[in-house]
Enzyme design. Structure first.
Site, PDB file in Angstrom:
ATOM      1  N   PHE A 191       0.465  -2.420   8.893  1.00  0.00           N
ATOM      2  CA  PHE A 191      -0.197  -1.369   8.211  1.00  0.00           C
ATOM      3  C   PHE A 191      -1.414  -1.898   7.588  1.00  0.00           C
ATOM      4  O   PHE A 191      -2.391  -0.978   7.042  1.00  0.00           O
ATOM      5  CB  PHE A 191       0.826  -0.863   6.771  1.00  0.00           C
ATOM      6  N   GLY A 237       0.822  -1.378  -0.045  1.00  0.00           N
ATOM      7  CA  GLY A 237       0.007   0.008  -0.083  1.00  0.00           C
ATOM      8  C   GLY A 237       0.930   1.179  -0.166  1.00  0.00           C
ATOM      9  O   GLY A 237       1.973   1.139  -0.142  1.00  0.00           O
ATOM     10  N   TYR A 267     -14.478   3.798  11.323  1.00  0.00           N
ATOM     11  CA  TYR A 267     -12.845   3.643  11.058  1.00  0.00           C
ATOM     12  C   TYR A 267     -12.164   4.197  12.277  1.00  0.00           C
ATOM     13  O   TYR A 267     -11.366   3.357  12.736  1.00  0.00           O
ATOM     14  CB  TYR A 267     -12.465   4.497  10.055  1.00  0.00           C
ATOM     15  N   GLY A 310     -18.997  15.707   9.727  1.00  0.00           N
ATOM     16  CA  GLY A 310     -17.827  15.243  10.518  1.00  0.00           C
ATOM     17  C   GLY A 310     -16.614  15.874  10.443  1.00  0.00           C
ATOM     18  O   GLY A 310     -15.543  15.348  10.902  1.00  0.00           O
ATOM     19  N   ASN A 368     -10.977  10.254  -1.526  1.00  0.00           N
ATOM     20  CA  ASN A 368     -11.499  11.040  -0.410  1.00  0.00           C
ATOM     21  C   ASN A 368     -10.804  11.998  -0.065  1.00  0.00           C
ATOM     22  O   ASN A 368     -11.103  12.827   0.711  1.00  0.00           O
ATOM     23  CB  ASN A 368     -11.785   9.975   0.686  1.00  0.00           C
ATOM     24  N   ASN A 369      -9.399  12.109  -0.097  1.00  0.00           N
ATOM     25  CA  ASN A 369      -8.630  12.932   0.581  1.00  0.00           C
ATOM     26  C   ASN A 369      -8.231  14.015  -0.234  1.00  0.00           C
ATOM     27  O   ASN A 369      -8.084  13.957  -1.390  1.00  0.00           O
ATOM     28  CB  ASN A 369      -7.303  12.296   0.951  1.00  0.00           C
ATOM     29  N   LEU A 370      -7.682  15.163   0.144  1.00  0.00           N
ATOM     30  CA  LEU A 370      -7.433  16.371  -0.295  1.00  0.00           C
ATOM     31  C   LEU A 370      -6.421  16.315  -1.438  1.00  0.00           C
ATOM     32  O   LEU A 370      -6.623  16.655  -2.706  1.00  0.00           O
ATOM     33  CB  LEU A 370      -7.403  17.641   0.687  1.00  0.00           C
ATOM     34  N   LYS A 427      -9.661   1.819  14.981  1.00  0.00           N
ATOM     35  CA  LYS A 427      -8.318   2.150  15.584  1.00  0.00           C
ATOM     36  C   LYS A 427      -8.115   2.146  16.963  1.00  0.00           C
ATOM     37  O   LYS A 427      -7.192   1.514  17.500  1.00  0.00           O
ATOM     38  CB  LYS A 427      -7.986   3.438  14.708  1.00  0.00           C
ATOM     39  N   ASN A 456      -2.966  -8.443   1.036  1.00  0.00           N
ATOM     40  CA  ASN A 456      -3.797  -9.131   0.114  1.00  0.00           C
ATOM     41  C   ASN A 456      -4.384  -8.294  -1.205  1.00  0.00           C
ATOM     42  O   ASN A 456      -5.326  -8.881  -2.044  1.00  0.00           O
ATOM     43  CB  ASN A 456      -5.395  -9.533   1.019  1.00  0.00           C
ATOM     44  N   LYS A 477      -9.149   1.959   5.201  1.00  0.00           N
ATOM     45  CA  LYS A 477      -9.050   3.296   5.631  1.00  0.00           C
ATOM     46  C   LYS A 477      -9.762   4.273   5.395  1.00  0.00           C
ATOM     47  O   LYS A 477      -9.624   5.625   5.777  1.00  0.00           O
ATOM     48  CB  LYS A 477      -7.536   3.809   5.372  1.00  0.00           C
ATOM     49  N   SER A 513      -4.171   6.341  14.059  1.00  0.00           N
ATOM     50  CA  SER A 513      -4.624   7.711  13.444  1.00  0.00           C
ATOM     51  C   SER A 513      -5.054   8.760  14.237  1.00  0.00           C
ATOM     52  O   SER A 513      -5.603   8.350  15.247  1.00  0.00           O
ATOM     53  CB  SER A 513      -5.915   7.231  12.499  1.00  0.00           C
TER      54      SER A 513
HETATM   55  P1  NAD Z   1      -3.221   1.628   1.799  1.00  0.00           P
HETATM   56  O1  NAD Z   1      -4.910   1.234   1.525  1.00  0.00           O
HETATM   57  O2  NAD Z   1      -2.682   2.164   0.634  1.00  0.00           O
HETATM   58  O3  NAD Z   1      -2.522   0.311   2.339  1.00  0.00           O
HETATM   59  C1  NAD Z   1      -3.029  -0.844   3.303  1.00  0.00           C
HETATM   60  C2  NAD Z   1      -2.703  -1.774   2.744  1.00  0.00           C
HETATM   61  O4  NAD Z   1      -3.377  -3.026   3.494  1.00  0.00           O
HETATM   62  C3  NAD Z   1      -3.156  -2.177   1.128  1.00  0.00           C
HETATM   63  O5  NAD Z   1      -2.141  -2.530   0.520  1.00  0.00           O
HETATM   64  C4  NAD Z   1      -4.310  -3.268   1.242  1.00  0.00           C
HETATM   65  O6  NAD Z   1      -4.177  -4.042  -0.013  1.00  0.00           O
HETATM   66  C5  NAD Z   1      -3.874  -3.978   2.327  1.00  0.00           C
HETATM   67  N1  NAD Z   1      -5.011  -4.608   3.229  1.00  0.00           N
HETATM   68  C6  NAD Z   1      -6.167  -4.217   3.624  1.00  0.00           C
HETATM   69  N2  NAD Z   1      -6.758  -5.254   4.242  1.00  0.00           N
HETATM   70  C7  NAD Z   1      -5.980  -6.245   4.222  1.00  0.00           C
HETATM   71  C8  NAD Z   1      -6.074  -7.669   4.846  1.00  0.00           C
HETATM   72  N3  NAD Z   1      -7.314  -7.947   5.459  1.00  0.00           N
HETATM   73  N4  NAD Z   1      -5.011  -8.399   4.669  1.00  0.00           N
HETATM   74  C9  NAD Z   1      -3.865  -8.127   4.020  1.00  0.00           C
HETATM   75  N5  NAD Z   1      -3.778  -6.845   3.343  1.00  0.00           N
HETATM   76  C10 NAD Z   1      -4.826  -5.945   3.669  1.00  0.00           C
HETATM   77  O7  NAD Z   1      -3.441   2.578   3.056  1.00  0.00           O
HETATM   78  P2  NAD Z   1      -2.110   3.505   3.576  1.00  0.00           P
HETATM   79  O8  NAD Z   1      -2.636   4.988   3.330  1.00  0.00           O
HETATM   80  O9  NAD Z   1      -0.752   2.993   3.265  1.00  0.00           O
HETATM   81  O10 NAD Z   1      -2.421   2.884   5.183  1.00  0.00           O
HETATM   82  C11 NAD Z   1      -1.693   2.245   5.878  1.00  0.00           C
HETATM   83  C12 NAD Z   1      -2.234   2.106   7.275  1.00  0.00           C
HETATM   84  O11 NAD Z   1      -2.078   3.412   8.086  1.00  0.00           O
HETATM   85  C13 NAD Z   1      -3.638   1.710   7.583  1.00  0.00           C
HETATM   86  O12 NAD Z   1      -3.917   0.912   8.501  1.00  0.00           O
HETATM   87  C14 NAD Z   1      -4.322   2.985   7.792  1.00  0.00           C
HETATM   88  O13 NAD Z   1      -5.466   2.881   8.400  1.00  0.00           O
HETATM   89  C15 NAD Z   1      -3.248   3.957   8.481  1.00  0.00           C
HETATM   90  N6  NAD Z   1      -3.452   5.194   8.277  1.00  0.00           N
HETATM   91  C16 NAD Z   1      -3.430   5.667   7.181  1.00  0.00           C
HETATM   92  C17 NAD Z   1      -3.676   7.139   6.992  1.00  0.00           C
HETATM   93  C18 NAD Z   1      -3.593   7.851   5.767  1.00  0.00           C
HETATM   94  O14 NAD Z   1      -4.223   9.034   5.650  1.00  0.00           O
HETATM   95  N7  NAD Z   1      -2.993   7.420   4.674  1.00  0.00           N
HETATM   96  C19 NAD Z   1      -3.924   8.126   8.207  1.00  0.00           C
HETATM   97  C20 NAD Z   1      -3.870   7.479   9.441  1.00  0.00           C
HETATM   98  C21 NAD Z   1      -3.471   5.870   9.593  1.00  0.00           C
HETATM   99  N1  UDP Z   2     -11.315  18.587   1.582  1.00  0.00           N
HETATM  100  C1  UDP Z   2     -11.972  19.416   0.656  1.00  0.00           C
HETATM  101  N2  UDP Z   2     -12.290  18.648  -0.557  1.00  0.00           N
HETATM  102  C2  UDP Z   2     -11.798  17.397  -0.720  1.00  0.00           C
HETATM  103  C3  UDP Z   2     -11.289  16.722   0.475  1.00  0.00           C
HETATM  104  C4  UDP Z   2     -10.912  17.264   1.315  1.00  0.00           C
HETATM  105  O1  UDP Z   2     -12.128  20.617   0.847  1.00  0.00           O
HETATM  106  O2  UDP Z   2     -12.189  16.915  -1.727  1.00  0.00           O
HETATM  107  C5  UDP Z   2     -10.900  19.343   2.738  1.00  0.00           C
HETATM  108  C6  UDP Z   2     -11.546  18.659   4.199  1.00  0.00           C
HETATM  109  O3  UDP Z   2     -12.827  19.286   4.470  1.00  0.00           O
HETATM  110  C7  UDP Z   2     -10.544  18.909   5.316  1.00  0.00           C
HETATM  111  C8  UDP Z   2      -8.935  18.716   4.467  1.00  0.00           C
HETATM  112  O4  UDP Z   2      -9.454  19.111   2.998  1.00  0.00           O
HETATM  113  O5  UDP Z   2     -10.362  20.074   5.650  1.00  0.00           O
HETATM  114  C9  UDP Z   2      -8.309  17.513   4.533  1.00  0.00           C
HETATM  115  O6  UDP Z   2      -9.246  16.407   4.297  1.00  0.00           O
HETATM  116  P1  UDP Z   2      -8.771  15.081   4.111  1.00  0.00           P
HETATM  117  O7  UDP Z   2      -9.986  14.271   3.759  1.00  0.00           O
HETATM  118  O8  UDP Z   2      -7.592  14.918   3.142  1.00  0.00           O
HETATM  119  O9  UDP Z   2      -8.089  14.639   5.594  1.00  0.00           O
HETATM  120  P2  UDP Z   2      -9.053  14.406   6.865  1.00  0.00           P
HETATM  121  O10 UDP Z   2     -10.315  15.561   7.021  1.00  0.00           O
HETATM  122  O11 UDP Z   2      -9.472  13.077   7.034  1.00  0.00           O
HETATM  123  O12 UDP Z   2      -8.024  15.171   7.972  1.00  0.00           O
END
Ligand code: NAD
Ligand code: UDP
Length: 342
Positions: free
Chosen positions: A81, A11, A149, A294, A198-200, A153, A33, A85, A125
């Site tokens: 990891f 990931g 979610y 939210g 979903n993320n900015l 965590k 997976n 998410k 997280s």
């Molecule tokens: P990602 O989805 O890119 O990576 C997660 C990986 O886990 C993927 O490759 C997926 O195929 C694998 N996976 C999922 N379910 C599985 C399972 N049941 N068995 C085996 N593999 C599985 O996400 P990421 O951004 O790299 O996040 C990694 C970790 O960090 C996650 O636990 C996530 O919740 C946490 N996290 C991410 C963020 C973020 O914004 N990216 C923020 C806070 C915490």
């Molecule tokens: N945001 C936005 N448009 C988008 C995605 C996110 O304006 O398409 C905003 C969101 O309201 C927040 C910031 O960008 O203020 C970061 O959002 P993100 O989803 O990346 O992270 P999180 O809210 O989970 O911290």
């Protein structure tokens, strides 16, 4: 040097972790997976590092497969990891989130106990804090996630706390990430979300590359200087270096420990758009729409505990984060598996 298991290693964050571990001379075993990733990220990791790793396409809930992996390698530590998410999806499919994230972590810990491996770093997280009123957020703030979610965590954190309390051999690090963005400087690996991001930052980057017409800015009526939401964006390479420091810290400190991984500085949505435009030389069209339910107005870390205890501090600013995302996005405009990817 040690042999380290990286669950979810294909990931976004896990693949950057593998680069850092291989470059430090460790042996790396990846379990994934591929539910949200492509094995091509691991090929890119091998190209970047000129080293090979051991990949097992396995679900972390699969006890027999875990047993085999623990029997095959002399694992020193596990970086966990693997998990789901997406906040919105966790509201519509909570059972799947509890299964992958909570049950998956339990199965992993059971396999570790059976094999006598007791060093674990868990990807938690900042969502475990819910919507605190005060900033910056320290680790002693009350937890109170506001979506499934975040609940998963927190459940895993609590389970690991009880498990660490049951046996003094455990060394567990709970790392609460703020907003990971950025990509490896090579442009070979990066964040590759399925479907609509979903993320900015991934969204901004897909607008800049022409995959989406415009960004929806979720309101400009928050009580912030420009009215848009403020977050603590942290470069993924800084983030994974925090894990390297956590592994070192665990060698000196048994028990369970929690650290925020953030920069301590917040940026607004409009500041991120401007930084991305500067890094890419492209215009990022946006429209202001209503708030996303939210969403907090402001969220940023107090990273002092990580600096004090882990000796870790984020180094990269938003300019570098955006430059690295752009290098990755322009290299792979449609992601790894798209027909036009190199
Ligand atoms: P990602 O989805 O890119 O990576 C997660 C990986 O886990 C993927 O490759 C997926 O195929 C694998 N996976 C999922 N379910 C599985 C399972 N049941 N068995 C085996 N593999 C599985 O996400 P990421 O951004 O790299 O996040 C990694 C970790 O960090 C996650 O636990 C996530 O919740 C946490 N996290 C991410 C963020 C973020 O914004 N990216 C923020 C806070 C915490
Ligand atoms: N945001 C936005 N448009 C988008 C995605 C996110 O304006 O398409 C905003 C969101 O309201 C927040 C910031 O960008 O203020 C970061 O959002 P993100 O989803 O990346 O992270 P999180 O809210 O989970 O911290």
């Amino acid at each position: 040097m040690s042999t380290i298991l990286v669950t979810g290693g294909a990931g976004y964050i896990g693949s950057h972790m593998c680069v850092e571990l291989l470059q430090a001379g460790h042996e790396v075993v990846v379990l994934d997976n591929l539910s949200n990733s492509s094995a091509r990220s691991l090929e890119a990791v091998e190209r970047i590092t000129q080293r090979s790793l051991h990949f097992h396409e396995v679900d972390v809930r699969d006890t027999d497969a875990l047993r085999k992996i623990f029997a095959t390698y002399e694992l020193e530590s596990v970086l966990h990891f693997a998990g789901l998410k997406a906040v919105g999806e966790s509201v519509s499919e909570p059972a799947s989130y509890y299964d992958n994230n909570v049950v998956g972590s339990l199965r992993l810990v059971e396999a570790m106990m059976e094999a006598g491996v007791h060093n674990l770093v868990f990807s938690s997280s900042a969502t475990v804090y819910g919507m605190p009123e005060e900033m910056p957020i320290t680790e002693s703030f009350q937890t109170g996630p506001i979506n499934p979610y975040g609940q998963t965590k927190l459940h895993v954190e609590q389970m690991l706390t009880d498990i660490a309390g049951s046996n003094p051999d455990w060394r567990i690090s709970l790392l609460r990430y703020f907003n990971p963005v950025g990509a490896h400087a090579s442009g070979e690996i990066g964040e590759n979300p399925n479907g609509i991001p979903n993320n900015l930052v991934p969204f901004i980057s897909q607008v800049a590359v022409g995959r989406r017409p415009h960004l929806n800015v979720f309101s400009d009526d928050y009580p912030t200087p420009d009215g848009t939401g403020i977050r603590d964006y942290i470069h993924v390479v800084d983030l994974v270096r925090g894990h390297m420091k956590a592994l070192e810290f665990l060698r000196r400190n048994p028990g369970i420990h929690v650290h925020n991984l953030g920069t301590g500085r917040g940026y607004s949505v409009l500041e991120m758009i401007r930084a991305f435009e500067a890094a890419s030389g492209r215009q990022v069209e946006y429209r202001v729409v209503e708030r996303r339910p939210g969403d907090a107005a402001v969220s940023y870390a107090d990273p002092a505990k990580a600096e004090r205890e882990l000796g870790w501090k984020a180094e990269f600013g938003i300019e570098r984060m955006c430059e690295d995302v752009w290098r990755w996005q322009s290299h792979y405009p449609n992601g790894f598996d798209a027909a036009d990817s190199p």
